[in-house]
Design a protein around this motif. Structure first.
Motif, PDB file in Angstrom:
ATOM      1  N   UNK A 283      -5.237 -14.637   3.860  1.00 24.73           N
ATOM      2  CA  UNK A 283      -3.928 -13.992   3.811  1.00 24.73           C
ATOM      3  C   UNK A 283      -2.986 -14.699   4.786  1.00 24.73           C
ATOM      4  N   UNK A 284      -1.941 -14.017   5.222  1.00 24.23           N
ATOM      5  CA  UNK A 284      -0.943 -14.617   6.111  1.00 24.23           C
ATOM      6  C   UNK A 284      -0.823 -13.856   7.429  1.00 24.23           C
ATOM      7  N   UNK A 285      -1.912 -13.314   7.905  1.00 22.93           N
ATOM      8  CA  UNK A 285      -1.898 -12.590   9.176  1.00 22.93           C
ATOM      9  C   UNK A 285      -1.666 -13.576  10.311  1.00 22.93           C
TER      10      UNK A 285
ATOM     11  N   UNK B 206      -7.694  -0.638  17.821  1.00 24.64           N
ATOM     12  CA  UNK B 206      -7.671   0.569  18.666  1.00 24.64           C
ATOM     13  C   UNK B 206      -7.801   1.832  17.823  1.00 24.64           C
ATOM     14  N   UNK B 207      -7.289   1.771  16.597  1.00 26.35           N
ATOM     15  CA  UNK B 207      -7.305   2.944  15.714  1.00 26.35           C
ATOM     16  C   UNK B 207      -8.602   3.054  14.920  1.00 26.35           C
TER      17      UNK B 207
ATOM     18  N   UNK C 129       0.841  -1.196   0.000  1.00 26.96           N
ATOM     19  CA  UNK C 129       0.000   0.000   0.000  1.00 26.96           C
ATOM     20  C   UNK C 129       0.876   1.245   0.000  1.00 26.96           C
ATOM     21  N   UNK C 130       0.579   2.144  -0.927  1.00 32.47           N
ATOM     22  CA  UNK C 130       1.269   3.427  -0.969  1.00 32.47           C
ATOM     23  C   UNK C 130       0.675   4.329   0.120  1.00 32.47           C
ATOM     24  N   UNK C 131       1.495   4.808   1.060  1.00 36.13           N
ATOM     25  CA  UNK C 131       0.966   5.654   2.145  1.00 36.13           C
ATOM     26  C   UNK C 131       0.241   6.895   1.642  1.00 36.13           C
ATOM     27  N   UNK C 132       0.671   7.429   0.513  1.00 34.68           N
ATOM     28  CA  UNK C 132       0.003   8.621  -0.030  1.00 34.68           C
ATOM     29  C   UNK C 132      -1.436   8.312  -0.425  1.00 34.68           C
ATOM     30  N   UNK C 133      -1.638   7.150  -1.013  1.00 41.58           N
ATOM     31  CA  UNK C 133      -2.994   6.746  -1.385  1.00 41.58           C
ATOM     32  C   UNK C 133      -3.855   6.508  -0.151  1.00 41.58           C
ATOM     33  N   UNK C 134      -3.282   5.858   0.855  1.00 43.73           N
ATOM     34  CA  UNK C 134      -4.042   5.603   2.081  1.00 43.73           C
ATOM     35  C   UNK C 134      -4.434   6.902   2.770  1.00 43.73           C
ATOM     36  N   UNK C 135      -3.519   7.854   2.783  1.00 42.87           N
ATOM     37  CA  UNK C 135      -3.840   9.148   3.402  1.00 42.87           C
ATOM     38  C   UNK C 135      -4.959   9.858   2.647  1.00 42.87           C
ATOM     39  N   UNK C 136      -4.937   9.747   1.323  1.00 42.41           N
ATOM     40  CA  UNK C 136      -5.961  10.427   0.530  1.00 42.41           C
ATOM     41  C   UNK C 136      -7.337   9.778   0.693  1.00 42.41           C
TER      42      UNK C 136
ATOM     43  N   UNK D  66      -1.071  -5.567   8.337  1.00 45.95           N
ATOM     44  CA  UNK D  66      -2.056  -4.570   7.899  1.00 45.95           C
ATOM     45  C   UNK D  66      -2.044  -3.340   8.801  1.00 45.95           C
ATOM     46  N   UNK D  67      -0.922  -3.111   9.471  1.00 42.47           N
ATOM     47  CA  UNK D  67      -0.859  -1.960  10.376  1.00 42.47           C
ATOM     48  C   UNK D  67      -0.968  -0.632   9.625  1.00 42.47           C
ATOM     49  N   UNK D  68      -0.595  -0.621   8.328  1.00 42.14           N
ATOM     50  CA  UNK D  68      -0.685   0.617   7.549  1.00 42.14           C
ATOM     51  C   UNK D  68      -2.127   1.086   7.370  1.00 42.14           C
ATOM     52  N   UNK D  69      -3.071   0.190   7.568  1.00 44.58           N
ATOM     53  CA  UNK D  69      -4.477   0.539   7.358  1.00 44.58           C
ATOM     54  C   UNK D  69      -5.053   1.364   8.501  1.00 44.58           C
TER      55      UNK D  69
END
Length: 355
Positions: free
Chosen positions: A178-180, A191-192, A136-143, A161-164
């Motif tokens: 998946x492989x979580x 929490x987030x 995941x590109x952080x810029x896309x996630x932020x947008x 999946x912490x980036x989510x």
């Protein structure tokens, strides 16, 4: 191969223009186009379809998304099971709400900056090289942080999946097969994601961990469905009571251990101050204890008055007195080893006791 053009659309859309209408006017009326499974490999200029809102192009051979710049009213775009390897040329679709890209060759979720109305993103089952995972590109996630509510990332070999966590309005996460691995990572994510009410993680190794479901239910108050099963209020309340009871027991145990440590510390300090030395004799009953602390303090104070030879003599005399006193308490019944009777002092004490 087939190229999607306005002429092809006109021929296959069953358009029945009025006598006074032109083809261009008819194309402007079109809101839905379905060209799925037509061997289409490219998209031509569709700018004449100004009111197009839903475009079905799944199960084709499209390798690049092009010429959608002027379809600004598009809200739903279906591109599953094509040959797309890069998400691009979509920034002008400001009204896009649902984007389906499952079953392609996409390795990185990117290029979605500016799609402020996007509510659903489906990128499941990408055909990736062996050992690779979807990133995941952080810029896309932020947008997408404010708008995205549904995300499908199933079957993409994802192990983290912490980036989510920046997707603050996400309420439905689909990440099956998946492989979580770690429950703790999911707890941090929950929490987030305060608005997440539905999460599907079936087929991940983490689902086999002990107390997996219980821990996630306790971590998220907003979660209502987990792995397709509803979380009922009774189940959540039971787990909350169990957790409270467990924590209360831990606190009680800590207090008890702290009290025991304080008692042990007091006893240890007492022994250090008084230098207790246990002296054992062959007798029935408890061993007698001799306190030498006063003697040592006396010798310490008198170190300036006596020489080393004098101090040694005093110590020996005191030791003999202690032993003599102890031996005088022995009786014949206290002696369990016959060889002790050969000691003259022991014999003398025994004879005195008889008298």
């Amino acid at each position: 191969m087939v190229r999607l053009t306005v002429d092809l659309i006109a021929k296959n859309s069953n358009l029945k223009p009025r006598k006074e209408e032109t083809l261009v006017q008819c194309l402007k009326k079109i809101t839905h186009i379905n060209f799925s499974d037509r061997n289409i490999d490219s998209i031509d200029d569709l700018s004449l379809c100004k009111n197009l809102s839903v475009l079905y192009l799944y199960d084709n051979r499209i390798s690049q998304v092009t010429n959608l710049n002027y379809t600004t009213n598009l809200t739903h775009l279906y591109l599953q099971n094509n040959c797309i390897s890069c998400i691009e040329n979509l920034s002008s679709l400001k009204k896009l709400e649902k984007l389906y890209l499952g079953g392609n060759y996409i390795a990185v979720v990117e290029g979605l900056e500016g799609l402020e109305e996007l509510r659903e993103l489906h990128v499941e089952s990408q055909r990736l090289p062996l050992g690779e995972k979807l990133l995941f590109d952080p810029r896309t996630l932020r947008s997408l942080a404010k708008s995205l509510s549904t995300l499908n990332i199933s079957n993409n070999n994802i192990d983290d999946i912490k980036d989510l966590e920046m997707l603050e309005n996400l309420n439905h996460l689909i990440a099956v097969d998946n492989q979580l691995m770690h429950v703790k990572d999911l707890e941090v994510l929950l929490r987030k994601l305060m608005k997440l009410w539905k999460m599907d993680l079936n087929g991940n190794p983490v689902c086999l961990k002990p107390k997996y479901r219980d821990r996630l239910i306790l971590m998220s108050k907003s979660l209502e469905f987990l792995d397709g099963k509803e979380i009922k209020n009774l189940e959540r309340q039971f787990l909350m009571n169990w957790k409270a009871s467990k924590e209360a027991k831990k606190i009680s145990k800590k207090r008890r251990n702290r009290s025991e440590d304080q008692n042990n510390s007091y006893i240890s300090n007492f022994e250090t101050i008084h230098h207790i030395v246990p002296v054992y004799y062959p007798q029935v009953g408890k061993p007698k204890v001799v306190f030498f602390s006063d003697v040592q303090r006396y010798l310490g104070k008198a170190s300036s008055k006596f020489s080393q030879e004098d101090k040694t003599t005093i110590t020996e005399d005191i030791g003999n007195l202690s032993l003599k006193e102890s031996e005088s308490l022995l009786t014949k019944t206290d002696i369990h080893e016959p060889h002790l009777l050969q000691n003259p002092k022991v014999k003398e004490n025994l004879s005195e006791n008889k008298e």
